[in-house]
Enzyme design. Sequence first.
Site, PDB file in Angstrom:
ATOM      1  N   ASP A   1       0.849  -1.192   0.000  1.00 53.47           N
ATOM      2  CA  ASP A   1       0.000   0.000   0.000  1.00 53.47           C
ATOM      3  C   ASP A   1       0.883   1.241   0.000  1.00 53.47           C
ATOM      4  O   ASP A   1       0.987   1.966   1.001  1.00 53.47           O
ATOM      5  CB  ASP A   1      -0.940  -0.028   1.217  1.00 53.47           C
ATOM      6  CG  ASP A   1      -1.985  -1.141   1.105  1.00 53.47           C
ATOM      7  OD1 ASP A   1      -2.346  -1.501  -0.040  1.00 53.47           O
ATOM      8  OD2 ASP A   1      -2.437  -1.649   2.135  1.00 53.47           O
TER       9      ASP A   1
ATOM     10  N   LYS B   1       0.752  -8.222  -2.103  1.00 56.26           N
ATOM     11  CA  LYS B   1      -0.568  -7.819  -2.607  1.00 56.26           C
ATOM     12  C   LYS B   1      -0.460  -6.445  -3.251  1.00 56.26           C
ATOM     13  O   LYS B   1       0.074  -5.503  -2.650  1.00 56.26           O
ATOM     14  CB  LYS B   1      -1.568  -7.790  -1.447  1.00 56.26           C
ATOM     15  CG  LYS B   1      -2.991  -7.450  -1.888  1.00 56.26           C
ATOM     16  CD  LYS B   1      -3.973  -7.695  -0.757  1.00 56.26           C
ATOM     17  CE  LYS B   1      -4.196  -6.500   0.118  1.00 56.26           C
ATOM     18  NZ  LYS B   1      -4.909  -5.377  -0.495  1.00 56.26           N
TER      19      LYS B   1
ATOM     20  N   ASP C   1      -5.277  -7.205  -5.948  1.00 56.12           N
ATOM     21  CA  ASP C   1      -6.483  -6.936  -5.154  1.00 56.12           C
ATOM     22  C   ASP C   1      -7.194  -5.687  -5.675  1.00 56.12           C
ATOM     23  O   ASP C   1      -7.100  -4.614  -5.089  1.00 56.12           O
ATOM     24  CB  ASP C   1      -6.056  -6.759  -3.691  1.00 56.12           C
ATOM     25  CG  ASP C   1      -7.235  -6.588  -2.760  1.00 56.12           C
ATOM     26  OD1 ASP C   1      -8.336  -7.033  -3.120  1.00 56.12           O
ATOM     27  OD2 ASP C   1      -7.050  -6.002  -1.679  1.00 56.12           O
ATOM     28  N   LEU C   2      -7.909  -5.866  -6.782  1.00 53.21           N
ATOM     29  CA  LEU C   2      -8.600  -4.712  -7.362  1.00 53.21           C
ATOM     30  C   LEU C   2     -10.067  -4.669  -6.941  1.00 53.21           C
ATOM     31  O   LEU C   2     -10.781  -3.732  -7.262  1.00 53.21           O
ATOM     32  CB  LEU C   2      -8.486  -4.748  -8.894  1.00 53.21           C
ATOM     33  CG  LEU C   2      -7.048  -4.727  -9.432  1.00 53.21           C
ATOM     34  CD1 LEU C   2      -7.039  -4.750 -10.952  1.00 53.21           C
ATOM     35  CD2 LEU C   2      -6.294  -3.502  -8.927  1.00 53.21           C
ATOM     36  N   LYS C   3     -10.508  -5.691  -6.243  1.00 51.72           N
ATOM     37  CA  LYS C   3     -11.884  -5.740  -5.726  1.00 51.72           C
ATOM     38  C   LYS C   3     -12.885  -5.256  -6.770  1.00 51.72           C
ATOM     39  O   LYS C   3     -13.586  -4.255  -6.585  1.00 51.72           O
ATOM     40  CB  LYS C   3     -12.014  -4.928  -4.434  1.00 51.72           C
ATOM     41  CG  LYS C   3     -11.200  -5.500  -3.276  1.00 51.72           C
ATOM     42  CD  LYS C   3     -11.567  -4.858  -1.957  1.00 51.72           C
ATOM     43  CE  LYS C   3     -10.811  -5.455  -0.789  1.00 51.72           C
ATOM     44  NZ  LYS C   3      -9.393  -5.078  -0.716  1.00 51.72           N
TER      45      LYS C   3
ATOM     46  N   ASP D   1     -18.775  -4.496 -10.809  1.00 51.38           N
ATOM     47  CA  ASP D   1     -19.363  -3.787 -11.959  1.00 51.38           C
ATOM     48  C   ASP D   1     -20.350  -4.730 -12.629  1.00 51.38           C
ATOM     49  O   ASP D   1     -20.613  -5.825 -12.115  1.00 51.38           O
ATOM     50  CB  ASP D   1     -18.228  -3.358 -12.920  1.00 51.38           C
ATOM     51  CG  ASP D   1     -18.565  -2.069 -13.648  1.00 51.38           C
ATOM     52  OD1 ASP D   1     -19.718  -1.947 -14.133  1.00 51.38           O
ATOM     53  OD2 ASP D   1     -17.701  -1.186 -13.747  1.00 51.38           O
ATOM     54  N   ILE D   2     -20.869  -4.337 -13.759  1.00 44.34           N
ATOM     55  CA  ILE D   2     -21.783  -5.244 -14.456  1.00 44.34           C
ATOM     56  C   ILE D   2     -20.989  -6.475 -14.912  1.00 44.34           C
ATOM     57  O   ILE D   2     -19.764  -6.401 -15.110  1.00 44.34           O
ATOM     58  CB  ILE D   2     -22.485  -4.560 -15.651  1.00 44.34           C
ATOM     59  CG1 ILE D   2     -21.469  -4.080 -16.690  1.00 44.34           C
ATOM     60  CG2 ILE D   2     -23.365  -3.411 -15.186  1.00 44.34           C
ATOM     61  CD1 ILE D   2     -22.094  -3.654 -18.012  1.00 44.34           C
ATOM     62  N   PRO D   3     -21.674  -7.625 -15.058  1.00 39.34           N
ATOM     63  CA  PRO D   3     -20.946  -8.855 -15.378  1.00 39.34           C
ATOM     64  C   PRO D   3     -20.004  -8.736 -16.588  1.00 39.34           C
ATOM     65  O   PRO D   3     -18.865  -9.210 -16.538  1.00 39.34           O
ATOM     66  CB  PRO D   3     -22.069  -9.867 -15.623  1.00 39.34           C
ATOM     67  CG  PRO D   3     -23.186  -9.389 -14.736  1.00 39.34           C
ATOM     68  CD  PRO D   3     -23.104  -7.889 -14.783  1.00 39.34           C
TER      69      PRO D   3
ATOM     70  N   THR E   1     -18.402  -6.199 -17.806  1.00 35.06           N
ATOM     71  CA  THR E   1     -17.204  -5.399 -17.491  1.00 35.06           C
ATOM     72  C   THR E   1     -16.261  -6.183 -16.585  1.00 35.06           C
ATOM     73  O   THR E   1     -15.038  -6.177 -16.779  1.00 35.06           O
ATOM     74  CB  THR E   1     -17.637  -4.070 -16.829  1.00 35.06           C
ATOM     75  OG1 THR E   1     -18.488  -3.400 -17.749  1.00 35.06           O
ATOM     76  CG2 THR E   1     -16.451  -3.183 -16.507  1.00 35.06           C
TER      77      THR E   1
ATOM     78  N   THR F   1     -13.426  -6.153   6.334  1.00 35.49           N
ATOM     79  CA  THR F   1     -13.146  -6.203   7.775  1.00 35.49           C
ATOM     80  C   THR F   1     -13.259  -4.827   8.445  1.00 35.49           C
ATOM     81  O   THR F   1     -13.175  -4.716   9.664  1.00 35.49           O
ATOM     82  CB  THR F   1     -11.738  -6.785   8.045  1.00 35.49           C
ATOM     83  OG1 THR F   1     -10.812  -6.185   7.145  1.00 35.49           O
ATOM     84  CG2 THR F   1     -11.724  -8.279   7.848  1.00 35.49           C
TER      85      THR F   1
ATOM     86  N   ARG G   1      -4.177  -7.978  13.647  1.00 30.12           N
ATOM     87  CA  ARG G   1      -3.510  -7.036  14.555  1.00 30.12           C
ATOM     88  C   ARG G   1      -2.833  -7.821  15.680  1.00 30.12           C
ATOM     89  O   ARG G   1      -3.511  -8.374  16.554  1.00 30.12           O
ATOM     90  CB  ARG G   1      -4.536  -6.045  15.148  1.00 30.12           C
ATOM     91  CG  ARG G   1      -5.133  -5.092  14.111  1.00 30.12           C
ATOM     92  CD  ARG G   1      -4.075  -4.109  13.594  1.00 30.12           C
ATOM     93  NE  ARG G   1      -4.578  -3.203  12.574  1.00 30.12           N
ATOM     94  CZ  ARG G   1      -4.431  -3.383  11.256  1.00 30.12           C
ATOM     95  NH1 ARG G   1      -3.821  -4.465  10.786  1.00 30.12           N
ATOM     96  NH2 ARG G   1      -4.880  -2.497  10.401  1.00 30.12           N
TER      97      ARG G   1
ATOM     98  N   GLY H   1      -0.670  -5.567   6.832  1.00 34.74           N
ATOM     99  CA  GLY H   1      -0.055  -4.363   6.286  1.00 34.74           C
ATOM    100  C   GLY H   1       0.557  -3.474   7.337  1.00 34.74           C
ATOM    101  O   GLY H   1       1.741  -3.570   7.673  1.00 34.74           O
ATOM    102  N   ARG H   2      -0.264  -2.604   7.923  1.00 39.26           N
ATOM    103  CA  ARG H   2       0.271  -1.585   8.830  1.00 39.26           C
ATOM    104  C   ARG H   2       1.073  -2.117  10.006  1.00 39.26           C
ATOM    105  O   ARG H   2       2.072  -1.487  10.373  1.00 39.26           O
ATOM    106  CB  ARG H   2      -0.875  -0.654   9.277  1.00 39.26           C
ATOM    107  CG  ARG H   2      -1.240   0.322   8.153  1.00 39.26           C
ATOM    108  CD  ARG H   2      -2.560   1.006   8.385  1.00 39.26           C
ATOM    109  NE  ARG H   2      -3.675   0.119   8.105  1.00 39.26           N
ATOM    110  CZ  ARG H   2      -4.950   0.502   8.087  1.00 39.26           C
ATOM    111  NH1 ARG H   2      -5.251   1.756   8.368  1.00 39.26           N
ATOM    112  NH2 ARG H   2      -5.903  -0.354   7.800  1.00 39.26           N
TER     113      ARG H   2
HETATM  114  O1  C5P Z   1      -3.140  -4.614   7.902  1.00 35.38           O
HETATM  115  P1  C5P Z   1      -3.770  -3.455   7.188  1.00 35.38           P
HETATM  116  O2  C5P Z   1      -5.067  -3.017   7.788  1.00 35.38           O
HETATM  117  O3  C5P Z   1      -2.833  -2.312   6.953  1.00 35.38           O
HETATM  118  O4  C5P Z   1      -4.122  -4.033   5.748  1.00 35.38           O
HETATM  119  C1  C5P Z   1      -4.698  -3.180   4.814  1.00 35.38           C
HETATM  120  C2  C5P Z   1      -4.850  -3.935   3.529  1.00 35.38           C
HETATM  121  O5  C5P Z   1      -5.828  -4.948   3.679  1.00 35.38           O
HETATM  122  C3  C5P Z   1      -5.305  -3.038   2.401  1.00 35.38           C
HETATM  123  O6  C5P Z   1      -4.503  -3.350   1.276  1.00 35.38           O
HETATM  124  C4  C5P Z   1      -6.729  -3.442   2.159  1.00 35.38           C
HETATM  125  O7  C5P Z   1      -7.118  -3.327   0.823  1.00 35.38           O
HETATM  126  C5  C5P Z   1      -6.718  -4.881   2.600  1.00 35.38           C
HETATM  127  N1  C5P Z   1      -8.015  -5.345   3.022  1.00 35.38           N
HETATM  128  C6  C5P Z   1      -8.636  -6.332   2.327  1.00 35.38           C
HETATM  129  N2  C5P Z   1      -9.879  -6.753   2.687  1.00 35.38           N
HETATM  130  C7  C5P Z   1     -10.473  -6.275   3.769  1.00 35.38           C
HETATM  131  C8  C5P Z   1      -9.850  -5.281   4.499  1.00 35.38           C
HETATM  132  C9  C5P Z   1      -8.600  -4.825   4.104  1.00 35.38           C
HETATM  133  O8  C5P Z   1      -8.077  -6.830   1.342  1.00 35.38           O
HETATM  134  N3  C5P Z   1     -11.615  -6.776   4.147  1.00 35.38           N
END
Ligand code: C5P
Length: 244
Positions: free
Chosen positions: A15, A37, A65-67, A70-72, A74, A121, A186, A217-218
């Site tokens: 990130d 990721k 991880d582009l999540k 959109d419409i099917p 696309t 999350t 965490r 990540g963090r």
């Molecule tokens: O550990 P941290 O909170 O920093 O991780 C953030 C990463 O987790 C982001 O890249 C975010 O897109 C991803 N994420 C995810 N799915 C979630 C929540 C966060 O892929 N449900």
Amino acid sequence: MKKRAAKDYIVFPLDVASVKEAAQYVSLLSDWVGMFKVGLELFVQTGPEIVGMIKKSGNARIFLDLKLHDIPETVYRAMCRVAEMGVAFATVHCGESPRMLDAAVKGGGGNVGVLAVTVLTSITSEDIQASGFKEKFTTDMSNLVIKRAQMAKTAGCAGVVCSGREVKMIKEVFGTDFVAVTPGIRPEWGSGVKDDQRRIVTPSEAVSRGADFLVIGRPIRDAEDPVTAAQYIAEEIDAALTDS
Ligand code: C5P
């Protein structure tokens, strides 16, 4: 079955905003991270070039991880392009349409593991309520997670992204082969700063409940020493694997 190394569980989200910064983290963390990721920020900034860069730097797998949501048609067309990139996993939102998930799996063509995001999350029951869901979903969000995971399973997704609080239930209902990726990790020794994640668990809780991959990540990126943080997490995962 061969025991996986702790590093194979750790997914580090790049990130950051540039190829240069991403390359620094890839080189710094490669001994402790099995998969990197690439998310919206980095992909919007760099495009597919970033995937080539990570591939060149070692053996780590890549999670795009582009999540998509959109419409099917696309989603299908976007996933066709993703499938050409040689990444291990890519994400689509479960959203409201099984057809969107079908399209993602069809576009992936078996060349990429399609993971469906159940409920982020960062989402709480209050958020679900505010967006108009039925009471049975707001009082127990796991009902929504299961409903969406069922949609993903039916569509042929490789697995889901869910919280570590739901992973045990996912594995019980859909089987151990259905991949569960858990963000919102965490460690107990973390800074304790309240950020946007809500449904959080520790690395050892996630692994002992059956998570296949932990997006962390963090807690690593913002640690004083990211390598030591990753190392601690790997040790915690190892201990949890030994106990389970
Ligand atoms: O550990 P941290 O909170 O920093 O991780 C953030 C990463 O987790 C982001 O890249 C975010 O897109 C991803 N994420 C995810 N799915 C979630 C929540 C966060 O892929 N449900």
